[in-house]
Design a protein around this motif. Structure first.
Motif, PDB file in Angstrom:
ATOM      1  N   LEU A  88       0.826  -1.211   0.000  1.00  0.00           N
ATOM      2  CA  LEU A  88       0.000   0.000   0.000  1.00  0.00           C
ATOM      3  C   LEU A  88       0.857   1.257   0.000  1.00  0.00           C
ATOM      4  O   LEU A  88       0.528   2.251  -0.652  1.00  0.00           O
ATOM      5  N   LYS A  89       1.977   1.203   0.720  1.00  0.00           N
ATOM      6  CA  LYS A  89       2.898   2.354   0.685  1.00  0.00           C
ATOM      7  C   LYS A  89       3.436   2.557  -0.723  1.00  0.00           C
ATOM      8  O   LYS A  89       3.516   3.674  -1.231  1.00  0.00           O
ATOM      9  N   LYS A  90       3.806   1.467  -1.360  1.00  0.00           N
ATOM     10  CA  LYS A  90       4.380   1.575  -2.712  1.00  0.00           C
ATOM     11  C   LYS A  90       3.370   2.133  -3.704  1.00  0.00           C
ATOM     12  O   LYS A  90       3.738   2.818  -4.653  1.00  0.00           O
ATOM     13  N   LEU A  91       2.088   1.837  -3.490  1.00  0.00           N
ATOM     14  CA  LEU A  91       1.065   2.343  -4.408  1.00  0.00           C
ATOM     15  C   LEU A  91       0.935   3.861  -4.351  1.00  0.00           C
ATOM     16  O   LEU A  91       0.331   4.469  -5.225  1.00  0.00           O
ATOM     17  N   GLN A  92       1.496   4.463  -3.303  1.00  0.00           N
ATOM     18  CA  GLN A  92       1.449   5.927  -3.176  1.00  0.00           C
ATOM     19  C   GLN A  92       2.800   6.572  -3.463  1.00  0.00           C
ATOM     20  O   GLN A  92       2.951   7.781  -3.317  1.00  0.00           O
ATOM     21  N   ASP A  93       3.767   5.769  -3.851  1.00  0.00           N
ATOM     22  CA  ASP A  93       5.134   6.249  -4.073  1.00  0.00           C
ATOM     23  C   ASP A  93       5.182   7.134  -5.329  1.00  0.00           C
ATOM     24  O   ASP A  93       4.803   6.680  -6.419  1.00  0.00           O
ATOM     25  N   PRO A  94       5.651   8.366  -5.202  1.00  0.00           N
ATOM     26  CA  PRO A  94       5.747   9.241  -6.385  1.00  0.00           C
ATOM     27  C   PRO A  94       6.565   8.619  -7.508  1.00  0.00           C
ATOM     28  O   PRO A  94       6.298   8.888  -8.687  1.00  0.00           O
ATOM     29  N   ASP A  95       7.545   7.789  -7.162  1.00  0.00           N
ATOM     30  CA  ASP A  95       8.356   7.131  -8.208  1.00  0.00           C
ATOM     31  C   ASP A  95       7.514   6.164  -9.036  1.00  0.00           C
ATOM     32  O   ASP A  95       7.833   5.889 -10.192  1.00  0.00           O
ATOM     33  N   LEU A  96       6.461   5.630  -8.422  1.00  0.00           N
ATOM     34  CA  LEU A  96       5.533   4.782  -9.178  1.00  0.00           C
ATOM     35  C   LEU A  96       4.540   5.631  -9.964  1.00  0.00           C
ATOM     36  O   LEU A  96       4.288   5.382 -11.144  1.00  0.00           O
ATOM     37  N   LEU A  97       4.002   6.632  -9.318  1.00  0.00           N
ATOM     38  CA  LEU A  97       2.918   7.406  -9.943  1.00  0.00           C
ATOM     39  C   LEU A  97       3.331   8.022 -11.270  1.00  0.00           C
ATOM     40  O   LEU A  97       2.530   8.091 -12.207  1.00  0.00           O
ATOM     41  N   ILE A  98       4.591   8.436 -11.387  1.00  0.00           N
ATOM     42  CA  ILE A  98       5.011   9.062 -12.651  1.00  0.00           C
ATOM     43  C   ILE A  98       5.126   8.038 -13.779  1.00  0.00           C
ATOM     44  O   ILE A  98       5.226   8.407 -14.949  1.00  0.00           O
ATOM     45  N   LEU A  99       5.098   6.764 -13.428  1.00  0.00           N
ATOM     46  CA  LEU A  99       5.196   5.719 -14.451  1.00  0.00           C
ATOM     47  C   LEU A  99       3.828   5.289 -14.975  1.00  0.00           C
ATOM     48  O   LEU A  99       3.737   4.506 -15.923  1.00  0.00           O
ATOM     49  N   LEU A 100       2.757   5.785 -14.337  1.00  0.00           N
ATOM     50  CA  LEU A 100       1.414   5.286 -14.652  1.00  0.00           C
ATOM     51  C   LEU A 100       0.689   6.208 -15.633  1.00  0.00           C
ATOM     52  O   LEU A 100       0.884   7.418 -15.635  1.00  0.00           O
ATOM     53  N   ARG A 101      -0.177   5.616 -16.415  1.00  0.00           N
ATOM     54  CA  ARG A 101      -0.928   6.383 -17.418  1.00  0.00           C
ATOM     55  C   ARG A 101      -2.075   7.170 -16.782  1.00  0.00           C
ATOM     56  O   ARG A 101      -2.354   8.291 -17.166  1.00  0.00           O
ATOM     57  N   ASP A 102      -2.746   6.588 -15.815  1.00  0.00           N
ATOM     58  CA  ASP A 102      -3.904   7.237 -15.183  1.00  0.00           C
ATOM     59  C   ASP A 102      -3.840   6.985 -13.673  1.00  0.00           C
ATOM     60  O   ASP A 102      -4.659   6.264 -13.106  1.00  0.00           O
ATOM     61  N   PRO A 103      -2.843   7.604 -12.994  1.00  0.00           N
ATOM     62  CA  PRO A 103      -2.635   7.277 -11.575  1.00  0.00           C
ATOM     63  C   PRO A 103      -3.800   7.680 -10.682  1.00  0.00           C
ATOM     64  O   PRO A 103      -3.975   7.104  -9.608  1.00  0.00           O
ATOM     65  N   GLU A 104      -4.590   8.665 -11.094  1.00  0.00           N
ATOM     66  CA  GLU A 104      -5.705   9.123 -10.249  1.00  0.00           C
ATOM     67  C   GLU A 104      -7.041   8.524 -10.681  1.00  0.00           C
ATOM     68  O   GLU A 104      -8.105   8.951 -10.223  1.00  0.00           O
ATOM     69  N   SER A 105      -6.978   7.568 -11.582  1.00  0.00           N
ATOM     70  CA  SER A 105      -8.200   6.862 -12.015  1.00  0.00           C
ATOM     71  C   SER A 105      -9.276   7.830 -12.511  1.00  0.00           C
ATOM     72  O   SER A 105     -10.432   7.771 -12.080  1.00  0.00           O
ATOM     73  N   LYS A 106      -8.861   8.738 -13.407  1.00  0.00           N
ATOM     74  CA  LYS A 106      -9.821   9.701 -13.940  1.00  0.00           C
ATOM     75  C   LYS A 106     -10.754   9.071 -14.974  1.00  0.00           C
ATOM     76  O   LYS A 106     -11.880   9.510 -15.157  1.00  0.00           O
ATOM     77  N   GLU A 107     -10.263   8.064 -15.680  1.00  0.00           N
ATOM     78  CA  GLU A 107     -11.131   7.354 -16.623  1.00  0.00           C
ATOM     79  C   GLU A 107     -12.137   6.508 -15.849  1.00  0.00           C
ATOM     80  O   GLU A 107     -11.847   6.015 -14.753  1.00  0.00           O
ATOM     81  N   HIS A 108     -13.300   6.298 -16.439  1.00  0.00           N
ATOM     82  CA  HIS A 108     -14.363   5.568 -15.750  1.00  0.00           C
ATOM     83  C   HIS A 108     -14.153   4.063 -15.868  1.00  0.00           C
ATOM     84  O   HIS A 108     -14.889   3.368 -16.566  1.00  0.00           O
ATOM     85  N   GLN A 109     -13.162   3.610 -15.171  1.00  0.00           N
ATOM     86  CA  GLN A 109     -12.869   2.180 -15.136  1.00  0.00           C
ATOM     87  C   GLN A 109     -13.263   1.562 -13.804  1.00  0.00           C
ATOM     88  O   GLN A 109     -13.015   0.381 -13.570  1.00  0.00           O
ATOM     89  N   GLN A 110     -13.875   2.346 -12.930  1.00  0.00           N
ATOM     90  CA  GLN A 110     -14.225   1.874 -11.589  1.00  0.00           C
ATOM     91  C   GLN A 110     -15.396   2.695 -11.066  1.00  0.00           C
ATOM     92  O   GLN A 110     -15.631   3.816 -11.514  1.00  0.00           O
ATOM     93  N   PRO A 111     -16.126   2.145 -10.082  1.00  0.00           N
ATOM     94  CA  PRO A 111     -17.211   2.916  -9.468  1.00  0.00           C
ATOM     95  C   PRO A 111     -16.651   4.068  -8.632  1.00  0.00           C
ATOM     96  O   PRO A 111     -15.460   4.095  -8.296  1.00  0.00           O
TER      97      PRO A 111
END
Ligand code: FES
Length: 208
Positions: A88-111
């Motif tokens: 869970l800590k790693k999921l919030q790591d800035p080093d990870l977030l910059i590697l992701l396409r949609d880190p804040e889940s802005k696309e409607h892929q979840q409720p």
């Protein structure tokens, strides 16, 4: 059934062992029928009348940190993973977030109730539809990079983190979908039912 690798001491071997153990120990109640669907890439789907139930209840009591249960709902593989506090800590790591396409889940892929950094109701429990958003293969849980485990789709190399968020520079355009679900007891998840006051269905997902 897929053979267990002979190197039983490797992390991947341990994960496979955990998965096998859980498939034996866990119970998924579908109208009174216990169901698990092991090795999703290699077995046929279960009978339609079971796999297309509107709701299924999954007992996650046997799930330990780092383990995953795979079940079938609406003819789709559903991954339920228990993430460790370290994960869970790693999921919030800035080093990870910059590697992701949609880190804040802005696309409607979840409720809405899973539109957060852990993409779930309870941070430690992730629930995903295990279908790659590229061309629909089933990703598998693998040892990942320095940031820990990932979901990896072997078809064309797409990779997702343990929140199902897709990495950049891979073919899959969207995060793994999250199905409607709720906790009807502390250790029982009902797949297909939203928490009270919410409305979300498969038709609301941008890409499934
Ligand atoms: S189907 Fe997953 S990468 Fe192509």
């Amino acid at each position: 059934m897929t053979d267990i690798p002979s190197d039983n001491t490797s992390p991947e071997s341990k994960n496979r062992r955990d998965f096998l153990t859980l498939l034996t120990a866990s119970t998924v109640t579908v109208g009174g029928v216990a169901l698990v669907w092991p090795f999703l890439n290699s077995l046929s789907p279960p009978a339609k009348n079971v796999a297309t139930q509107r709701f299924i209840d999954v007992d996650i009591s046997p799930l330990a940190e780092g383990q995953q249960i795979s079940v079938v709902w609406q003819n789709k593989p559903i991954f339920i993973i228990k993430r460790s506090s370290d994960a869970l800590k790693k999921l919030q790591d800035p080093d990870l977030l910059i590697l992701l396409r949609d880190p804040e889940s802005k696309e409607h892929q979840q409720p809405a109730y899973a539109t957060n950094w852990h993409r779930s109701i309870k941070p430690e429990i992730g629930v995903f539809i295990g279908i790659c958003t590229h061309l629909g293969c089933v990703p598998i849980l693998t040892a990942g990079n320095i940031l820990g485990k990932n979901y990896h789709c072997a078809c064309h190399g797409s990779t997702f983190d343990l929140s199902g968020r897709v990495y950049q520079s891979v073919p899959a355009p969207y995060n793994l979908p999250v199905p409607p679900y709720d906790f009807i007891k502390p250790n029982i998840i009902r797949i297909g039912k939203n928490p009270d006051g919410h409305s979300f269905g498969l038709e609301d997902i941008t890409q499934l």
